[in-house]
Design a protein around this motif. Sequence first.
Motif, PDB file in Angstrom:
ATOM      1  N   UNK A  63       0.846  -1.184   0.000  1.00 25.81           N
ATOM      2  CA  UNK A  63       0.000   0.000   0.000  1.00 25.81           C
ATOM      3  C   UNK A  63       0.888   1.243   0.000  1.00 25.81           C
ATOM      4  N   UNK A  64       0.292   2.341  -0.399  1.00 21.33           N
ATOM      5  CA  UNK A  64       1.028   3.601  -0.406  1.00 21.33           C
ATOM      6  C   UNK A  64       1.089   4.126   1.026  1.00 21.33           C
ATOM      7  N   UNK A  65       2.276   4.373   1.509  1.00 22.15           N
ATOM      8  CA  UNK A  65       2.413   4.921   2.858  1.00 22.15           C
ATOM      9  C   UNK A  65       2.532   6.443   2.809  1.00 22.15           C
ATOM     10  N   UNK A  66       3.190   6.933   1.782  1.00 20.43           N
ATOM     11  CA  UNK A  66       3.320   8.387   1.646  1.00 20.43           C
ATOM     12  C   UNK A  66       3.736   8.734   0.225  1.00 20.43           C
ATOM     13  N   UNK A  67       3.191   9.833  -0.270  1.00 20.98           N
ATOM     14  CA  UNK A  67       3.706  10.454  -1.490  1.00 20.98           C
ATOM     15  C   UNK A  67       4.401  11.744  -1.090  1.00 20.98           C
ATOM     16  N   UNK A  68       5.562  11.982  -1.653  1.00 22.24           N
ATOM     17  CA  UNK A  68       6.271  13.253  -1.463  1.00 22.24           C
ATOM     18  C   UNK A  68       6.743  13.665  -2.853  1.00 22.24           C
ATOM     19  N   UNK A  69       5.846  14.332  -3.570  1.00 22.85           N
ATOM     20  CA  UNK A  69       6.040  14.510  -5.011  1.00 22.85           C
ATOM     21  C   UNK A  69       7.160  15.490  -5.331  1.00 22.85           C
ATOM     22  N   UNK A  70       7.289  16.538  -4.522  1.00 23.74           N
ATOM     23  CA  UNK A  70       8.361  17.505  -4.784  1.00 23.74           C
ATOM     24  C   UNK A  70       9.724  16.825  -4.610  1.00 23.74           C
ATOM     25  N   UNK A  71       9.786  15.848  -3.706  1.00 26.88           N
ATOM     26  CA  UNK A  71      11.004  15.046  -3.519  1.00 26.88           C
ATOM     27  C   UNK A  71      11.060  13.834  -4.459  1.00 26.88           C
ATOM     28  N   UNK A  72      10.062  13.690  -5.321  1.00 25.29           N
ATOM     29  CA  UNK A  72      10.018  12.587  -6.297  1.00 25.29           C
ATOM     30  C   UNK A  72      10.010  11.219  -5.598  1.00 25.29           C
ATOM     31  N   UNK A  73       9.275  11.118  -4.512  1.00 28.84           N
ATOM     32  CA  UNK A  73       9.269   9.868  -3.761  1.00 28.84           C
ATOM     33  C   UNK A  73       7.866   9.307  -3.573  1.00 28.84           C
ATOM     34  N   UNK A  74       7.772   8.003  -3.769  1.00 30.53           N
ATOM     35  CA  UNK A  74       6.578   7.224  -3.428  1.00 30.53           C
ATOM     36  C   UNK A  74       7.051   6.189  -2.417  1.00 30.53           C
ATOM     37  N   UNK A  75       6.498   6.245  -1.218  1.00 37.64           N
ATOM     38  CA  UNK A  75       6.907   5.291  -0.188  1.00 37.64           C
ATOM     39  C   UNK A  75       5.827   4.217  -0.066  1.00 37.64           C
TER      40      UNK A  75
END
Lengths: 62, 62
Positions: free
Chosen positions: A46-58
């Motif tokens: 499952x998606x735990x966090x999106x941090x789009x400005x940091x280009x990260x999908x956790x």
Amino acid sequence: MCEANAYILNGDQEELFFEKVDRVIPEDGQLILENIFGHKKMIKAEIKELALVDHKIILKRS
Amino acid sequence: MCEANAYILNGDQEELFFEKVDRVIPEDGQLILENIFGHKKMIKAEIKELALVDHKIILKRS
């Protein structure tokens, strides 16, 4: 381009799972990830966090 | 900047919910969205699709 890298949480470590992800589609308890080259990976997570400005999908395995 | 706009599905229409979203954190059956200005919105919804190159986060009320 605004793709992101997908990481899997392993304890408190973020392990790179898939680079340059464009699309993420949850389906039947899994996630389908597609990168900008059209390559796909599926993972039971499952998606735990999106941090789009940091280009990260956790992601977290489920 | 690689923020995205969040849309809520209403039938087959995508209605703009929140612009310039940086972070999305699922928590207790809700989603917390934070935009690049630090403003937050919560919604009882799930992620239906990410399309990052198109700067889109599609949500579906749950």
